[in-house]
Design a protein around this motif. Sequence first.
Motif, PDB file in Angstrom:
ATOM      1  N   UNK A   1       0.835  -1.198   0.000  1.00 56.59           N
ATOM      2  CA  UNK A   1       0.000   0.000   0.000  1.00 56.59           C
ATOM      3  C   UNK A   1       0.873   1.253   0.000  1.00 56.59           C
ATOM      4  N   UNK A   2       0.323   2.374  -0.461  1.00 57.97           N
ATOM      5  CA  UNK A   2       1.109   3.618  -0.454  1.00 57.97           C
ATOM      6  C   UNK A   2       1.441   4.034   0.980  1.00 57.97           C
ATOM      7  N   UNK A   3       2.504   4.799   1.107  1.00 59.79           N
ATOM      8  CA  UNK A   3       2.923   5.273   2.430  1.00 59.79           C
ATOM      9  C   UNK A   3       1.978   6.387   2.876  1.00 59.79           C
ATOM     10  N   UNK A   4       1.475   6.284   4.096  1.00 57.12           N
ATOM     11  CA  UNK A   4       0.586   7.297   4.668  1.00 57.12           C
ATOM     12  C   UNK A   4       1.409   8.472   5.191  1.00 57.12           C
ATOM     13  N   UNK A   5       0.727   9.531   5.607  1.00 53.47           N
ATOM     14  CA  UNK A   5       1.419  10.683   6.189  1.00 53.47           C
ATOM     15  C   UNK A   5       2.215  10.261   7.423  1.00 53.47           C
ATOM     16  N   UNK A   6       1.597   9.448   8.286  1.00 53.37           N
ATOM     17  CA  UNK A   6       2.308   8.941   9.455  1.00 53.37           C
ATOM     18  C   UNK A   6       3.501   8.087   9.022  1.00 53.37           C
ATOM     19  N   UNK A   7       3.318   7.331   7.957  1.00 53.13           N
ATOM     20  CA  UNK A   7       4.404   6.521   7.420  1.00 53.13           C
ATOM     21  C   UNK A   7       5.579   7.367   6.956  1.00 53.13           C
ATOM     22  N   UNK A   8       5.288   8.524   6.352  1.00 55.71           N
ATOM     23  CA  UNK A   8       6.361   9.433   5.922  1.00 55.71           C
ATOM     24  C   UNK A   8       7.096  10.015   7.127  1.00 55.71           C
ATOM     25  N   UNK A   9       6.367  10.375   8.165  1.00 53.41           N
ATOM     26  CA  UNK A   9       7.013  10.877   9.393  1.00 53.41           C
ATOM     27  C   UNK A   9       7.907   9.775   9.973  1.00 53.41           C
TER      28      UNK A   9
END
Length: 160
Positions: free
Chosen positions: A3-11
């Motif tokens: 799945x695509x990286x979420x905003x939390x995933x980017x942090x």
Amino acid sequence: MLPPITFLGWIHTGCGIAAILIGAYALKKYKIISFSERAAKIYLLLTLITALTALAIYNQGGFSIAHILAILTLLALIAGTIVEKTYMLGSLSKYFFTLCYTSTLLFHMIPAITDFLRRLPIGDPFIDSFEDPLLMNFHLSLLLVYLIGLSYQMYWLRHQ
């Protein structure tokens, strides 16, 4: 496909990459990670953020080894900090907190290399399963580097 990286995933990813780079710098410059050095303080804070955010990411099928590594990281941070601040183990304290803090680098690298190999290159990742020999070889290499590095740190501490 992941799945695509979420905003939390980017942090989480940004803090994790920064922590690895700063942790490597601290080890190169000071031989160990310790609260007495500014770079190490930044590393430990970023590591804390990375572990906490990892516990909130469940977009790849639920509780996983990455969550277990995040819990181990938090336990290593707590134990290492308590022992470093109190020196409750006397002359063994420096060895214990070094073990704890250096272990957090290994705990960073296992999911980092796994995610890297499962995501890149985009559209044709290097691996498509956790059982891939390439991933196993990376994990074994990381473990070997960790054990050699930790042995060197223990030797260095003993001769200080």
